[in-house]
Design an enzyme around this catalytic site. Structure first.
Site, PDB file in Angstrom:
ATOM      1  N   GLY A  52     -28.401  16.042  34.059  1.00 29.77           N
ATOM      2  CA  GLY A  52     -28.497  14.765  34.758  1.00 29.77           C
ATOM      3  C   GLY A  52     -29.696  14.434  35.485  1.00 29.77           C
ATOM      4  O   GLY A  52     -29.619  13.341  35.857  1.00 29.77           O
ATOM      5  N   CYS A 261      -1.224   2.002  18.786  1.00 32.77           N
ATOM      6  CA  CYS A 261      -1.907   1.366  17.924  1.00 32.77           C
ATOM      7  C   CYS A 261      -1.121   0.594  16.815  1.00 32.77           C
ATOM      8  O   CYS A 261      -0.307   1.287  16.191  1.00 32.77           O
ATOM      9  CB  CYS A 261      -2.977   2.326  17.317  1.00 32.77           C
ATOM     10  N   CYS A 264      -2.017   2.565  13.304  1.00 35.63           N
ATOM     11  CA  CYS A 264      -1.813   4.019  13.014  1.00 35.63           C
ATOM     12  C   CYS A 264      -0.739   4.454  13.777  1.00 35.63           C
ATOM     13  O   CYS A 264      -0.184   5.449  13.317  1.00 35.63           O
ATOM     14  CB  CYS A 264      -2.972   4.964  13.107  1.00 35.63           C
ATOM     15  N   CYS A 286      -6.800   0.996  17.785  1.00 38.30           N
ATOM     16  CA  CYS A 286      -7.559   2.232  18.378  1.00 38.30           C
ATOM     17  C   CYS A 286      -9.038   1.744  18.116  1.00 38.30           C
ATOM     18  O   CYS A 286      -9.510   1.012  17.293  1.00 38.30           O
ATOM     19  CB  CYS A 286      -7.616   3.471  16.925  1.00 38.30           C
ATOM     20  N   CYS A 292      -8.552   6.189  13.459  1.00 38.77           N
ATOM     21  CA  CYS A 292      -7.243   5.511  13.101  1.00 38.77           C
ATOM     22  C   CYS A 292      -7.170   5.568  11.781  1.00 38.77           C
ATOM     23  O   CYS A 292      -6.005   5.650  11.278  1.00 38.77           O
ATOM     24  CB  CYS A 292      -7.675   4.030  13.618  1.00 38.77           C
TER      25      CYS A 292
END
Length: 310
Positions: A52, A261, A264, A286, A292
């Site tokens: 970080g 979606c 798909c 997607c 996808c």
């Protein structure tokens, strides 16, 4: 010993740079000079040691404009080897202009293989998304970062933000979130939602959606972030604790979608909203195009078309 045969001379070990001698042409392997690669790798090691924390580095000039992924590209070129398999995505898409051009350039200066399949890739460079398929410990995910400083929302001075990070003085960002709740009834930050790493450093996760922010927590892969313009590198080693900033009475929440979606049929994924200009209808697809396509192929194999009897 007189008359004894001399041992055969050892053949020199093969040079890994020969792997792409023909493909690379006039370029050095992976474009960057050895000194630049060593410096970037040292900065990566420091960033991994302090999750970080933003580590400064000497950002080089690249053959693409700043703001189009120069930071992520430098990390990719410093880490990639001849045996790696590269995948590049831009907001989830493998076929966007930015992703295609970066893949072509890296392939030209390294000769490595490229793929659209997340599971086959060993090194993935991304802009604003995390692939839908879970990443594995042998994979590295490199993020392109426009603004690495999470405190820029509340403090314009770089000197002051350095002090705030050193003292873990994050009260002003907490106040910013509280004022958002008072004004709008919710936290309005979408992308770049600030997170706390290992309970110590406040980090900007790059402009990924909230959906992906939750997936940073204890991810199995090594996650690297680089801002070329700002000359900063930071990292999340595997299994690092990553917590989005939230209040006890106002929990962090991710995006929700009203359907599946349209291509798909997948549910429970991050979806893009598309509006038909002619009819005004809204459909969802997607965001991860590779995922996808893979789901569509699996569906087609399990449900083959019925042949006409007549």
């Amino acid at each position: 010993m007189i008359g004894a045969e001399r041992p055969a001379a050892r053949k020199p070990a093969p040079d890994w740079r020969d792997a792409c001698r023909k493909e690379c042409g006039p370029y050095a392997f992976a474009f960057l000079d050895p000194g630049a690669k060593r410096e970037i790798r040292r900065r990566i090691l420091k960033a991994v040691a302090i999750p970080g924390h933003q580590v400064p580095f000497g950002s080089r000039e690249m053959p693409i404009a700043r703001g189009w992924g120069t930071g992520g590209l430098q990390l990719t070129l410093a880490l990639i080897g001849p045996e790696d398999v590269l995948k590049v995505i831009d907001q989830g898409a493998d076929d966007s202009v930015n992703a295609v051009n970066i893949k072509k350039f890296v392939r030209q200066v390294t000769g490595v293989s490229t793929t659209d399949d997340t599971r086959k890739a060993t090194l993935i460079q991304t802009r604003h998304r995390i692939p839908e398929e879970p990443l594995k410990p042998h994979q590295i995910l490199v993020f392109q970062v426009p603004i690495p400083e999470p405190l820029r929302l509340v403090e314009p001075s770089e000197h002051e933000t350095r002090r705030m990070h050193a003292e873990a003085d994050y009260s002003r960002i907490w106040l910013y979130l509280y004022e958002d709740i008072v004004k709008y009834g919710e936290i309005t930050i979408g992308a770049r939602y600030p997170v706390l790493v290992n309970g110590r450093y406040l980090m900007d996760p790059s402009p990924i959606p909230r959906w992906d922010v939750a997936r940073l927590h204890r991810n199995e892969a090594l996650l690297l972030f680089c801002a070329g313009r700002e000359k900063r590198i930071y990292a999340l080693p595997p299994y690092t604790t990553v917590e989005p900033l939230a209040f006890e009475d106002f929990a962090f929440r991710i995006e929700t979608f009203g359907g599946r979606c349209a291509r798909c049929g997948a549910a429970g994924r991050f979806l893009d909203e598309l509006i038909d200009d002619a009819s005004g209808n809204r459909i969802y697809t997607c965001s991860d195009t590779s995922f996808c396509t893979k789901v569509q192929r699996q569906r087609d194999r399990s449900n083959p078309p019925v042949k006409d009897r007549f």
